[in-house]
Enzyme design. Structure first.
Site, PDB file in Angstrom:
ATOM      1  CD  GLN A   1       4.351  13.915  -3.503  1.00  0.00           C
ATOM      2  OE1 GLN A   1       4.517  14.729  -4.390  1.00  0.00           O
ATOM      3  NE2 GLN A   1       4.757  14.130  -2.246  1.00  0.00           N
TER       4      GLN A   1
ATOM      5  CE1 TYR B   1       2.627  -1.723   6.835  1.00  0.00           C
ATOM      6  CE2 TYR B   1       2.950  -0.790   4.642  1.00  0.00           C
ATOM      7  CZ  TYR B   1       2.109  -1.263   5.627  1.00  0.00           C
ATOM      8  OH  TYR B   1       0.744  -1.295   5.417  1.00  0.00           O
TER       9      TYR B   1
END
Length: 309
Positions: free
Chosen positions: A195, A131
């Site tokens: 995160q 990607y």
């Protein structure tokens, strides 16, 4: 994203028709509104064939969720790179080509927020490479082509987008959490939940794309960061959902490989190119709207309880 952009295009007075090309890999034809100006072609962007030439082409054809692109890495790269090559051949001379790239071109960033001139730290052999590199290669090709032929391009780098019409099985954090909340399951956090991401609501993001791609008078070809520059840890997203759907529980799983620890756009350039634009819809409101859409649009094996606002 594509269906939302189509709706903005339909508001243009100069629009004769739109050809929507989609292989329905990660989308649904039901996402398109009923309008006589829409012509739908079920095809891959990289193999779509027509003798027509178009004044404007907007290339959004790529899965954005690791769950989907990691299953078919070659197909993902083809959708981005070969899709752009094939679609450029359909562009009328003097026409414009818009491409939605991604914040993933920055990889695991060493600086925050990330400006457009930051070259990033992408692992070209890592689990997200098909990607990341597919987007980076397409960007490189478009900028080189602009320099050598003068073709008019616009390259937008989108940060995390959420909102109605996401797939139930998308696999990314927001749809995962909302579906789990609606079905009474524990919300799954991978890693410690610290995160962070910068979640932008789809309406705000498409506002910016419409202005950048066709509404505003400018000559900036890109790249242009588009997103919400409020950085929010995953655990805070879970807490926010807990205020909307009381009684949720949480479970922790091992961290996903090479999951970026943080992501936040530097929007200085976007604010200069698109004066007055801001991502105005906050996380909680965006989550409530998305949750409402999931509840109404999807068939559930369990009846979800109504959200408390």
């Amino acid at each position: 994203m594509g269906s939302h952009l189509v709706e903005r295009l339909l508001g243009r007075q100069d629009l004769e028709f739109i050809v929507v090309v989609d292989n329905l890999w990660t989308g649904k034809i039901d996402n398109l509104i009923n309008d006589d100006r829409i012509r739908f072609e079920e095809a891959d962007a990289e193999t779509f064939h027509t003798t027509e030439k178009f004044d404007e082409i907007f290339h959004l054809a790529s899965p954005a969720s690791p769950r989907w692109y990691q299953q078919e890495p070659i197909r993902t790269i083809q959708a981005n790179v070969n899709g752009a090559i094939n679609l450029l051949d359909k562009l009328r001379f003097g026409g414009g080509f818009g491409f939605t790239s991604t914040s993933e071109v920055y990889g695991e960033p060493a600086i925050s927020p990330q400006p457009e001139n930051y070259r990033g730290a992408v692992d070209c052999t890592g689990p997200r490479a098909c990607y990341d590199e597919g987007k980076r290669c397409t960007e490189a090709m478009l900028f080189e082509l602009h320099g050598s032929t003068g073709v008019q391009i616009r390259v937008a780098r989108l940060f995390n987008v959420c909102g109605p019409r996401m797939q139930v099985d998308d696999g990314r954090a927001v749809p995962n959490f909302l579906v789990q909340a609606l079905t009474g399951k524990s919300l799954t956090i991978y890693g410690d939940g610290l995160q962070s991401r910068s979640w932008g609501y789809v309406d705000d993001i498409v506002d910016a794309l419409a202005r950048y791609f066709w509404l505003d008078d400018h000559d900036y070809i890109g790249p242009l960061n588009i997103g919400n520059d409020t950085e929010i840890p995953v655990i805070d997203v879970v807490h926010t959902i807990g205020r909307i759907v009381p009684g949720i529980t949480v479970k922790y799983e091992d961290a996903l490989p090479q999951d970026p620890t943080h992501r936040r756009p530097d929007l200085s350039l976007a604010r200069r190119i698109l004066p007055g634009w801001e991502a105005r819809i906050g996380l909680e409101e965006g989550l409530e709207r998305t949750l409402d859409w999931f509840r109404e649009a999807c068939e559930w094996t369990e009846t979800p309880e109504p959200a408390h606002r």
